[in-house]
Motif scaffolding. Structure first.
Motif, PDB file in Angstrom:
ATOM      1  N   HIS A 286       0.851  -1.191  -0.023  1.00 42.92           N
ATOM      2  CA  HIS A 286       0.003  -0.080   0.157  1.00 42.92           C
ATOM      3  C   HIS A 286       0.877   1.184  -0.041  1.00 42.92           C
ATOM      4  CE1 HIS A 286      -4.004   1.896   0.400  1.00 42.92           C
ATOM      5  NE2 HIS A 286      -3.499   2.582   1.305  1.00 42.92           N
ATOM      6  N   LYS A 287       2.026   1.142   0.866  1.00 44.59           N
ATOM      7  CA  LYS A 287       2.606   2.560   0.989  1.00 44.59           C
ATOM      8  C   LYS A 287       3.272   2.905  -0.417  1.00 44.59           C
ATOM      9  CE  LYS A 287       6.453   4.177   3.513  1.00 44.59           C
ATOM     10  NZ  LYS A 287       8.030   3.902   4.189  1.00 44.59           N
ATOM     11  N   TYR A 289       2.090   1.908  -3.368  1.00 44.84           N
ATOM     12  CA  TYR A 289       1.049   2.291  -4.385  1.00 44.84           C
ATOM     13  C   TYR A 289       0.565   3.702  -4.181  1.00 44.84           C
ATOM     14  CZ  TYR A 289       0.837  -2.892  -4.433  1.00 44.84           C
ATOM     15  OH  TYR A 289       1.316  -4.384  -4.534  1.00 44.84           O
ATOM     16  N   GLN A 290       0.524   4.036  -2.933  1.00 50.53           N
ATOM     17  CA  GLN A 290      -0.112   5.368  -2.439  1.00 50.53           C
ATOM     18  C   GLN A 290       1.082   6.583  -3.186  1.00 50.53           C
ATOM     19  OE1 GLN A 290      -2.638   6.766  -1.268  1.00 50.53           O
ATOM     20  NE2 GLN A 290      -3.505   5.221   0.239  1.00 50.53           N
ATOM     21  N   VAL A 318      -4.563   3.180  -7.042  1.00 51.77           N
ATOM     22  CA  VAL A 318      -4.158   2.318  -5.854  1.00 51.77           C
ATOM     23  C   VAL A 318      -4.934   1.046  -5.825  1.00 51.77           C
ATOM     24  CG1 VAL A 318      -4.261   2.089  -3.389  1.00 51.77           C
ATOM     25  CG2 VAL A 318      -3.434   4.329  -4.492  1.00 51.77           C
ATOM     26  N   GLN A 319      -6.001   1.266  -6.268  1.00 51.83           N
ATOM     27  CA  GLN A 319      -7.023  -0.315  -6.178  1.00 51.83           C
ATOM     28  C   GLN A 319      -6.375  -1.100  -7.498  1.00 51.83           C
ATOM     29  OE1 GLN A 319     -11.170   0.545  -6.235  1.00 51.83           O
ATOM     30  NE2 GLN A 319     -11.646  -1.515  -6.580  1.00 51.83           N
ATOM     31  N   THR A 322      -3.032  -2.641  -6.325  1.00 47.33           N
ATOM     32  CA  THR A 322      -3.404  -3.561  -5.032  1.00 47.33           C
ATOM     33  C   THR A 322      -4.020  -4.803  -5.764  1.00 47.33           C
ATOM     34  OG1 THR A 322      -4.063  -1.852  -3.737  1.00 47.33           O
ATOM     35  CG2 THR A 322      -4.681  -3.723  -3.066  1.00 47.33           C
ATOM     36  N   MET A 327      -1.728  -6.847  -1.249  1.00 43.64           N
ATOM     37  CA  MET A 327      -1.671  -5.835  -0.149  1.00 43.64           C
ATOM     38  C   MET A 327      -0.052  -6.275   0.925  1.00 43.64           C
ATOM     39  SD  MET A 327      -4.624  -4.214   0.376  1.00 43.64           S
ATOM     40  CE  MET A 327      -5.189  -4.110   1.707  1.00 43.64           C
TER      41      MET A 327
END
Ligand SMILES: Cc1cc2nc3c(=O)[nH]c(=O)nc-3n(C[C@H](O)[C@H](O)[C@H](O)COP(=O)(O)OP(=O)(O)OC[C@H]3O[C@@H](n4cnc5c(N)ncnc54)[C@H](O)[C@@H]3O)c2cc1C
Ligand code: SF4
Length: 328
Positions: A286-287, A289-290, A318-319, A322, A327
């Protein structure tokens, strides 16, 4: 519709020489965009050259692993071809996210590349529009611009590029093959569509009389791990508010390579090298991707009604990341 001359070309050379000898002549493939524009008097070509008889409707895997897609391959045939759905799922998904089954059965690869914007003021000849009538003004900038672009805009035009297929092709680094009165040449996908700048009526890098003959997809083994995600107002038959095409090469949890392009937010299919660089060398999660989403939308300019697209595009990206990278 204004009167126009219609002819059917039976080989590529004839199509090109017909186009080169009639100023303003246009090719017609599926006709799903050009005919609508002619009915509305937005395009008024003196001649239409039907290219459907040309032998340009094959999908071939070359000896180097690249895939050659003939310009007349229908969008449905491309999306459902086993090589595309297995090795380039992002392209298959992007095409199937666009238009309707009937339209995809008629629409061609080359025509999809050349389709024009859906900016409502471009379609309504009552309104000034620099893209339709150069120098007349842009109605969208002071007007209702919810569907317009936030990346690559200028003070002359903020129209989005409408294609889903092109977003995936931008991410995959496709190469466009063209043939014209002066011979053949190739155009990297990133150089094909032009930013509006001060000349929004100039939309692509084709010279007069040039015909797109095929689109080449480089062999990209990690493209098998890819995804296209489209956010839109309703579930089908709608252009993107924001979309993301992503492909990731992840080894032992680390991102080794990434391909990212956005749709619905840019004035052209929007490959984001900055987002790709933000991912490479980082642990998938997540980090990272953000950070990629932040990088992709850096420099975005919100207009009166479309500021929401900046956050929407980040979340869409981001989705999509993911879904491909998982994740962590
Ligand atoms: C109601 C509706 C909804 C839609 N929704 C979506 C959507 O959600 N997502 C999406 O991506 N698209 C959507 N589309 C657009 C659709 O995908 C395009 O209309 C289609 O791809 C155009 O292909 P075509 O073969 O019909 O092109 P045509 O209409 O035949 O041609 C379009 C343009 O391309 C030029 N051209 C065609 N072939 C060549 C060539 N080989 N070389 C040079 N120039 C060429 C023509 O001269 C013309 O200027 C939608 C269309 C409609 C009508
Ligand atoms: S955004 Fe572009 S296409 Fe739309 S009205 Fe302005 S100039 Fe025309």
């Amino acid at each position: 519709m204004n009167p126009f001359k219609y002819s059917r070309a039976h080989d590529t050379g004839a199509a090109i020489s017909q186009a080169a000898t009639t100023n303003g002549a246009k090719f017609i493939a599926g006709g799903t965009n050009i005919i609508d524009l002619m009915k509305l008097y937005i395009e008024n070509p003196p001649a239409l050259i039907d290219i459907n008889q040309l032998n340009l409707n094959k999908i071939e895997v070359l000896s180097n692993g690249n895939v050659m897609i003939g310009t007349l391959v229908k969008n449905s045939d491309l999306a459902y071809h086993p090589v595309i759905s297995q090795k380039y799922p992002v392209l298959s998904e992007a095409i199937l996210a666009g238009a309707s089954a009937q339209l995809r059965n008629a629409a061609s690869t080359g025509g999809n590349l050349m389709q024009r914007t859906r900016c409502p003021y471009f379609y309504d000849t009552q309104f000034p529009c620099n893209k339709r009538v150069p120098g007349s003004g842009c109605s969208a900038i002071p007007g209702y611009n919810r569907d317009n672009a936030v990346l690559g805009t200028s003070d002359k035009c903020i129209a989005t590029h409408p294609s889903d297929m092109c977003v995936a092709m931008a991410a995959l680094g496709a190469i466009i093959h063209v043939q014209g009165p002066k011979g053949t040449r190739t155009i990297p996908f990133a150089d094909f569509h032009l930013l509006p700048g001060q000349t929004p009526h100039l939309e692509h890098n084709l010279h007069p009389g040039e015909l797109i003959t095929s689109v080449e997809l480089p062999a990209l083994p990690f493209a098998a791990k890819s995804h296209y995600l489209k956010a839109r107002d309703r579930a089908s038959y709608q252009f993107a508010l924001a979309s993301a095409a992503v492909a990731l090469d992840i080894q032992n949890g680390t991102i080794k390579a990434a391909r990212i392009a956005l749709g619905g937010v840019g004035t052209k299919p929007w490959r984001s090298m900055a987002a790709e660089q933000a991912l490479v060398g980082k642990p998938a999660g997540h980090k990272a991707y953000q950070a990629a989403a932040q990088a992709a939308l850096t420099g975005a300019k919100a207009y009166k009604d479309n500021g929401f697209k900046i956050e929407l595009a980040k979340r869409t990206l981001v989705q999509a990341l993911t879904k491909v990278g998982g994740m962590a």
